[in-house]
Design a protein around this motif. Sequence first.
Motif, mmCIF file in Angstrom:
data_model
loop_
_atom_site.group_PDB
_atom_site.id
_atom_site.type_symbol
_atom_site.label_atom_id
_atom_site.label_comp_id
_atom_site.label_asym_id
_atom_site.label_seq_id
_atom_site.Cartn_x
_atom_site.Cartn_y
_atom_site.Cartn_z
ATOM 1 N N GLN A 193 -4.629 -3.074 -14.388
ATOM 2 C CA GLN A 193 -6.013 -2.891 -13.942
ATOM 3 C C GLN A 193 -6.266 -3.569 -12.595
ATOM 4 O O GLN A 193 -7.061 -3.096 -11.801
ATOM 5 N N LYS A 194 -5.570 -4.673 -12.344
ATOM 6 C CA LYS A 194 -5.734 -5.405 -11.089
ATOM 7 C C LYS A 194 -4.676 -5.024 -10.056
ATOM 8 O O LYS A 194 -4.636 -5.587 -8.971
ATOM 9 N N ALA A 211 0.879 -1.170 0.000
ATOM 10 C CA ALA A 211 0.000 0.000 0.000
ATOM 11 C C ALA A 211 0.913 1.215 0.000
ATOM 12 O O ALA A 211 1.876 1.292 0.763
ATOM 13 N N LEU A 212 0.594 2.159 -0.889
ATOM 14 C CA LEU A 212 1.437 3.335 -1.064
ATOM 15 C C LEU A 212 0.602 4.599 -1.046
ATOM 16 O O LEU A 212 -0.583 4.578 -1.388
ATOM 17 N N HIS A 213 1.249 5.686 -0.679
ATOM 18 C CA HIS A 213 0.658 7.006 -0.861
ATOM 19 C C HIS A 213 1.504 7.679 -1.927
ATOM 20 O O HIS A 213 2.722 7.770 -1.793
ATOM 21 N N THR A 214 0.850 8.120 -3.006
ATOM 22 C CA THR A 214 1.590 8.756 -4.095
ATOM 23 C C THR A 214 1.280 10.244 -4.149
ATOM 24 O O THR A 214 0.225 10.687 -3.690
ATOM 25 N N GLU A 246 5.314 6.865 -0.946
ATOM 26 C CA GLU A 246 5.600 6.564 0.452
ATOM 27 C C GLU A 246 4.985 5.201 0.760
ATOM 28 O O GLU A 246 3.804 4.964 0.498
ATOM 29 N N VAL A 247 5.796 4.298 1.309
ATOM 30 C CA VAL A 247 5.330 2.948 1.627
ATOM 31 C C VAL A 247 4.517 3.006 2.914
ATOM 32 O O VAL A 247 5.014 3.431 3.961
ATOM 33 N N ILE A 248 3.255 2.566 2.843
ATOM 34 C CA ILE A 248 2.367 2.574 4.005
ATOM 35 C C ILE A 248 2.292 1.190 4.643
ATOM 36 O O ILE A 248 2.298 1.054 5.863
ATOM 37 N N ALA A 249 2.219 0.141 3.825
ATOM 38 C CA ALA A 249 2.106 -1.225 4.355
ATOM 39 C C ALA A 249 2.702 -2.220 3.368
ATOM 40 O O ALA A 249 2.693 -1.998 2.168
ATOM 41 N N HIS A 287 -3.799 7.235 -2.376
ATOM 42 C CA HIS A 287 -3.506 5.867 -1.946
ATOM 43 C C HIS A 287 -3.698 4.886 -3.099
ATOM 44 O O HIS A 287 -4.718 4.921 -3.789
ATOM 45 N N VAL A 288 -2.696 4.007 -3.299
ATOM 46 C CA VAL A 288 -2.764 2.946 -4.303
ATOM 47 C C VAL A 288 -2.228 1.665 -3.694
ATOM 48 O O VAL A 288 -1.506 1.691 -2.694
#
Length: 168
Positions: free
Chosen positions: A123-124, A101-104, A158-161, A109-110
């Motif tokens: 797409q996935k 999980a990232l914050h760009t 930014e790496v979230i998880a 969040h992506v």
Amino acid sequence: MGRWRQAEKPGSPYITPQGASRLREEVQYLWRQLRPEVVKALAAAAAEGDRSENAEYTYRKKQLGGIDRRIRYLSKRIDAMKIVDRPPADISVIRFGAQIALHTSSEGHVSYRIVGVDETDAQKGSISIDSPVARALLGKGVGDVTEVELPECRVSFEVIAIHYPYDG
């Protein structure tokens, strides 16, 4: 003789168990189901007479060539692939197979999963380990920030998880 081109660097050989299974299924489908159908249609088109003006014959020959090329490619990839079926020893950093999980800076969040080159699907959320984003993220941990130069712009991640979704 054709124009010389430098050989492309082959993609990373790593693949998830699910990706390896899909490649094997595709080879079986092409070899046992689709190819025999095309060969039968090619024989029927060839029996119609003059092949030089027979569009169906030309189409089926090209279709058969495409199927055979795909089977050859997949067979070589299957022989070279390395199935990664367990998480790495250090699960606190991003490696092959990680669900992240990232914050760009551009999209908010992506979530992505780093997979092999033969199983990417944007797409996935499955990105290739050879992609610029994955290469920039490999080795990063939660809280780390990195920037990646993409064709459109420069993006900060930014790496979230980090999670490794393996059965076993």
